[in-house]
Write an enzyme that holds these catalytic residues in place. Structure first.
Site, mmCIF file in Angstrom:
data_model
loop_
_atom_site.group_PDB
_atom_site.id
_atom_site.type_symbol
_atom_site.label_atom_id
_atom_site.label_comp_id
_atom_site.label_asym_id
_atom_site.label_seq_id
_atom_site.Cartn_x
_atom_site.Cartn_y
_atom_site.Cartn_z
ATOM 1 N N CYS A 72 38.808 30.452 24.430
ATOM 2 C CA CYS A 72 38.461 31.494 25.410
ATOM 3 C C CYS A 72 37.041 32.028 25.240
ATOM 4 O O CYS A 72 36.600 32.869 26.026
ATOM 5 C CB CYS A 72 39.476 32.626 25.364
ATOM 6 S SG CYS A 72 41.104 32.111 25.944
ATOM 7 N N HIS B 272 36.403 35.824 42.930
ATOM 8 C CA HIS B 272 35.368 34.806 42.823
ATOM 9 C C HIS B 272 34.100 35.340 42.158
ATOM 10 O O HIS B 272 32.993 35.193 42.673
ATOM 11 C CB HIS B 272 35.068 34.175 44.178
ATOM 12 C CG HIS B 272 36.117 33.193 44.584
ATOM 13 N ND1 HIS B 272 37.349 33.586 45.072
ATOM 14 C CD2 HIS B 272 36.140 31.846 44.531
ATOM 15 C CE1 HIS B 272 38.073 32.513 45.319
ATOM 16 N NE2 HIS B 272 37.372 31.438 44.990
ATOM 17 N N GLU C 60 47.342 37.325 33.396
ATOM 18 C CA GLU C 60 46.272 36.355 33.186
ATOM 19 C C GLU C 60 46.763 34.965 33.586
ATOM 20 O O GLU C 60 46.006 34.149 34.094
ATOM 21 C CB GLU C 60 45.836 36.377 31.720
ATOM 22 C CG GLU C 60 44.582 35.592 31.457
ATOM 23 C CD GLU C 60 44.065 35.767 30.056
ATOM 24 O OE1 GLU C 60 43.257 36.692 29.840
ATOM 25 O OE2 GLU C 60 44.475 34.985 29.189
#
Length: 141
Positions: free
Chosen positions: A23, A71, A129
């Site tokens: 991550c 986005h 998530e």
């Protein structure tokens, strides 16, 4: 106590600066925000009689929040070199620099605070998530 829920989703990327694992790299998610509001009294009269809040108003607030993060690259302010930020902005990329590491836990609290600053009686915010992994923020009453 009445509890209403609404949810919205958005797609964005993030990374965890200083993290020792996958991550640490930029990667994307289909995030989902689930918001619970609560209250003990329903509207007594008018066109919203019998409602805690109009679902349309709740959905609009949650959708606007999700749309504002859609986005984008969500990153911790100061974790990218200034030249990198400048280059990305010059390419018209949507960047959201936050004063904290963009973990699901921190985003849940951030979204709670943003929605609670309005007129919503926010009980909890859940940030998914992934479909299987979520963080929940609620303030003890």
């Amino acid at each position: 106590m009445y509890v209403l829920k609404s949810e919205a989703s958005f797609d964005s990327a993030h990374f965890l600066s200083g993290y020792n694992g996958k991550c640490a790299n930029i990667h994307g998610h289909r995030w989902k925000i689930e918001v619970e509001i609560c209250g003990g009294q329903l509207v007594a009269d008018g066109d919203k009689r019998g409602m805690l809040i109009d679902f349309g108003d709740l959905k609009k607030e949650v959708r606007n929040l999700a749309d504002s993060f859609d986005h984008a690259l969500i990153y911790e302010a100061g974790s990218l070199k200034p030249d990198t930020v400048t280059a990305l902005v010059s390419e018209n990329f949507k960047l959201i620099g936050l004063p904290f590491r963009p973990t699901a836990e921190n985003l849940a609290k951030h979204f709670f605070d943003l929605l609670n600053a309005g007129e919503l009686p926010v009980k909890s915010v859940t940030v998914f998530e992934t479909p299987e992994n979520r963080a929940i923020y609620t303030e003890e009453v």
